[in-house]
Design an enzyme around this catalytic site. Structure first.
Site, PDB file in Angstrom:
ATOM      1  CB  CYS A   1      -0.896  -0.016   1.228  1.00 31.79           C
ATOM      2  SG  CYS A   1       0.060   0.139   2.734  1.00 31.79           S
TER       3      CYS A   1
ATOM      4  CG  HIS B   1       2.556  -0.719  12.207  1.00 29.78           C
ATOM      5  ND1 HIS B   1       1.530  -1.130  11.404  1.00 29.78           N
ATOM      6  CD2 HIS B   1       3.495  -1.693  12.141  1.00 29.78           C
ATOM      7  CE1 HIS B   1       1.844  -2.301  10.874  1.00 29.78           C
ATOM      8  NE2 HIS B   1       3.032  -2.653  11.284  1.00 29.78           N
TER       9      HIS B   1
ATOM     10  CG  HIS C   1      -1.700  -4.272  14.422  1.00 31.56           C
ATOM     11  ND1 HIS C   1      -1.274  -3.034  14.025  1.00 31.56           N
ATOM     12  CD2 HIS C   1      -1.429  -5.116  13.391  1.00 31.56           C
ATOM     13  CE1 HIS C   1      -0.775  -3.109  12.805  1.00 31.56           C
ATOM     14  NE2 HIS C   1      -0.856  -4.372  12.409  1.00 31.56           N
TER      15      HIS C   1
ATOM     16  CD  GLU D   1      -3.496   1.315  12.361  1.00 33.38           C
ATOM     17  OE1 GLU D   1      -3.290   0.400  11.557  1.00 33.38           O
ATOM     18  OE2 GLU D   1      -4.511   2.025  12.337  1.00 33.38           O
TER      19      GLU D   1
ATOM     20  CB  THR E   1      -5.611   1.975   8.897  1.00 34.73           C
ATOM     21  OG1 THR E   1      -4.426   1.277   9.259  1.00 34.73           O
ATOM     22  CG2 THR E   1      -5.614   3.359   9.477  1.00 34.73           C
TER      23      THR E   1
ATOM     24  CB  SER F   1       0.912  -9.643   7.198  1.00 33.04           C
ATOM     25  OG  SER F   1      -0.003  -8.755   6.623  1.00 33.04           O
TER      26      SER F   1
ATOM     27  CG  ASN G   1      -2.544  -6.160   5.167  1.00 29.65           C
ATOM     28  OD1 ASN G   1      -2.575  -6.626   4.036  1.00 29.65           O
ATOM     29  ND2 ASN G   1      -1.427  -5.724   5.734  1.00 29.65           N
TER      30      ASN G   1
HETATM   31 FE1  F3S Z   1      -1.228   1.185   4.201  1.00 23.02          FE
HETATM   32 FE2  F3S Z   1      -1.465   3.418   5.467  1.00 23.02          FE
HETATM   33 FE3  F3S Z   1      -3.540   2.158   4.672  1.00 23.02          FE
HETATM   34  S1  F3S Z   1      -0.022   1.856   5.874  1.00 23.02           S
HETATM   35  S2  F3S Z   1      -3.021   0.044   4.723  1.00 23.02           S
HETATM   36  S3  F3S Z   1      -2.022   3.087   3.397  1.00 23.02           S
HETATM   37  S4  F3S Z   1      -3.264   3.118   6.573  1.00 23.02           S
END
Ligand code: F3S
Length: 681
Positions: A12, A74, A124, A126, A164, A220, A222
């Protein structure tokens, strides 16, 4: 077979920005990241090769001008900035802007009196950071069941935000349920757009694919969420860290294969996956033709293994050494290109010369750093394999409590960094030895045994704490017991001075320290220990006393051979006249040194023919005078001298007062009866 890549996949914006930021910082100096920058082993391995270290807290960072601390995407809690500033550390803040917005929102709502609820994983980083901005008072919820299980106070107002990278679907469920449970409730969906887009693209693809590959590290968050989303729609979903981990027997020629990747999966891992799957597709087509021609049935997996020779980054392979030139090792991997172990990748120990370790023809196991370095070479690392082995050994040693040998490679403010089998292990200063050591630099370069005291495998890299305090005490005791066994009172020993104190010097006599008290440094009077001995001096001494219970050993430098009183009567017959030097004055006489360590008393009545009221009226310190040896008492170590008799050789005036006054003295030559202010020292 059809291969489809999800519309949104991989790195990302926030992770790419952080990874690029680290490499920019590496160009300017040493980089330490506060926690791993991504949850991807391949990316972390490449960073480690570029010299990037990972620490878990500000405490572990040495205060050095050339070190830059990187704060990852994070983000962190406010106290971390305070710690960095307090230590005066240089840092780059690569917190993702979306995360930073989330932190600001949490802070504002907390200050406005809301109880902040974060939908996310409490462990986590973050979420830990966001909670810090919400005054460490946020409620963390990861499932809608937790909403039902909790009691909500309707006198308070609540505000829901999200990690997020949280699942949009679960967030909606939580939000919906909170609405029903809480009167004063507001919400802002703070899942970042990149996450939503990636999750939507994954869901769409999962609906039409017959097999789904999620490329991402199992640690991870996500990537795991992508797996969950896909698995709900397509049960044949596989979460794999490397395409090589894929079990090919599950695939068939009719499959529609969907590929996506988590936010921390680098582009080269995705490219590799596509390439391999495309090769598989091509080989399958060829196989179909062969099968029609020969009418033979062949196992799909075996056929692929035979036809596809691949290497991928992160793979551990065994090859044969071709040559070693200028410290670089060429390796035959049975691949279209040869591999190369560049300088610095052979061993963690830079002193190791590859030519001393391997020869052409030897088998060698290596880690693939990069399949193609741009010039067609496969970049390899042997030290990475050593480190993997090292991690295994450390894991086993933690369980078995067996110590491991390690080399001290760095001294930090809080302790030492030790290389144990290619793995950097932190040893706090309190654990370095059995005793407190002020200057740890004396350990630099030494190879010693260490125990593994703490091991946290949930951290990346593992959090490993080593120590040798107990071990050092045990080894010292064993060495002491052994040394004491062969030691007898009266025996002669040799050793080196290890420390000097006011009261004496300690000497290492082979695994055990003995003390030479200041009074045992020589037959003469030694005022300061440092005048006689310094640390590092080699000495030969005699054992006076051994306490086998406490391990205390008393030593002396005095011996019969070096005793100045030895043969004194032969050297100074009674009646002989010698030249001496006045060294001390007393109210009743003066002490005259006739040779180093030997002095005698001239009683006041023996200083001159006339009446002497004070010795200093006639004599002065340092003055050389002729004296006659009147008497030598070798048992009491006393010598009576006369200046008067040396002049006229007349014995008549020698009276009994002499002995009486001398008897008032102890062996140190001090008058116990004399008033203190009259004692010259
Ligand atoms: Fe990546 Fe920032 Fe979104 S690290 S997943 S763009 S909050």
């Amino acid at each position: 077979m059809e291969i489809i890549l999800a519309d949104v996949h991989g790195f990302c914006f926030g992770v790419k920005r952080a990874v690029d930021g680290v490499y920019d910082a590496v160009k300017k100096g040493r980089v330490v990241t506060l926690g791993p920058v991504t949850h991807n082993k391949r990316v972390l391995a490449q960073m480690a090769d570029a010299g990037v270290s990972v620490v878990n807290s500000v405490d572990e960072v040495s205060v050095r001008k050339d070190i830059t601390v990187v704060l990852r995407a994070h983000g962190v809690a406010p106290h971390v900035y305070e710690e960095l500033n307090e230590k005066g550390l240089k840092y780059i803040d690569l917190t993702c802007p979306c995360v930073a917005d989330n932190q600001k929102l949490a802070k504002k709502m907390h200050e406005d009196g809301f109880v902040v609820i974060v939908a996310g994983d409490a462990a986590h980083p973050e979420v830990v950071g966001i909670n810090g901005w919400a005054g460490d008072a946020a409620i963390i919820i990861s499932s809608f069941e937790e909403v039902s299980n909790r009691k909500w106070d309707n006198r308070r107002k609540y505000f829901l935000i999200s990690q997020t990278t949280f699942s949009a679907e679960i967030f909606d469920q939580i939000s919906h349920l909170l609405h029903q449970n809480i009167k004063n409730f507001s919400v802002q969906n703070t899942i970042c757009k990149a996450t939503i887009d990636r999750q939507n693209a994954c869901a769409q693809l999962a609906k039409k694919a017959t097999k789904m590959l999620i490329l991402g590290d199992t640690t991870s968050s996500n990537s795991k969420k992508l797996y969950d989303i896909s698995r709900n729609l397509q049960k044949n979903t596989y979460l794999i860290e490397n395409i090589a981990d894929l079990d090919l027997k599950n695939f068939s020629t009719c499959d529609i294969i969907g590929i996506t990747a988590g936010a921390s999966t680098p582009p080269d891992a995705i490219k590799e996956a596509i390439k391999l799957m495309s090769e598989i597709e091509k080989n399958l087509n060829n196989a179909e033709v062969v099968e029609q021609e020969s009418n033979e049935t062949e196992n799909f997996e075996d056929m692929l293994k035979e036809s596809v020779t691949t290497l991928h980054t992160g793979q551990v392979v065994t090859g044969k050494v071709i040559s070693i030139v200028n410290g670089e090792v060429m390796v035959d991997l049975q691949y279209k290109s040869d591999g190369i172990i560049q300088r610095g990748q052979f061993s963690e120990n830079s002193d190791v010369n590859p030519s001393d370790e391997v020869s052409p023809g030897d088998e060698i196991t290596v880690f693939v750093l990069r399949v193609n370095d741009g010039d067609g070479n496969v970049l390899l690392s042997k030290k990475r394999v050593d480190a993997q082995r090292g991690y295994k050994d450390i894991d086993a040693a933690f369980v078995s409590k067996e110590p491991l040998m390690g080399k001290i490679v760095e001294v930090t403010k809080g302790g030492l960094i030790v290389n144990i089998g290619g793995v950097r292990v932190f040893v706090p200063s309190s654990q370095v030895s059995a005793r407190f050591t002020r200057d740890l630099s004396e350990f630099m370069g030494q190879e010693l045994l260490f125990s593994i005291l703490e091991l946290d495998k949930s951290k990346r890299p593992w959090r490993i704490i080593g120590g040798r305090k107990e071990l050092a005490a045990k080894l010292e005791k064993e060495a002491r017991d052994k040394a004491l066994e062969g030691l007898e009172e009266g025996s002669k020993v040799s050793g080196n001075v290890t420390s000097v104190a006011k009261f004496g010097a300690f000497v290492d006599i082979g695994g055990v320290d003995g003390l030479i008290h200041v009074t045992e440094l020589g037959w003469g009077r030694t005022k300061k220990v440092e005048d006689a001995l310094k640390v590092g001096d080699k000495v030969e001494a005699y054992v006076i006393k051994i306490n086998r219970e406490t391990g205390k050993i008393s030593l002396t430098l005095k011996s019969v051979e070096n005793d100045p009183w030895h043969n004194l009567l032969t050297r100074y017959p009674v009646g002989s006249i010698v030249i001496g030097k006045v060294v001390r004055m007393m109210p009743f006489g003066a002490f005259i040194e006739i040779e180093e360590g030997i002095d005698g008393l001239v009683h006041i009545s023996q200083i001159a023919h006339k009446h002497v009221k004070h010795p200093e009226d006639v004599l002065s310190i340092g003055q050389e005078v002729e004296v006659k040896i009147m008497e030598i008492d070798t048992d009491k170590r006393r010598i009576s001298l006369s200046v008067k008799q040396a002049i006229d050789m007349d014995y008549d005036d020698y009276d009994d007062d002499y002995d009486d006054d001398y008897d008032d003295y102890d062996d140190d030559g001090y008058d116990d009866a004399a008033p203190e202010e009259t004692t010259e020292e």
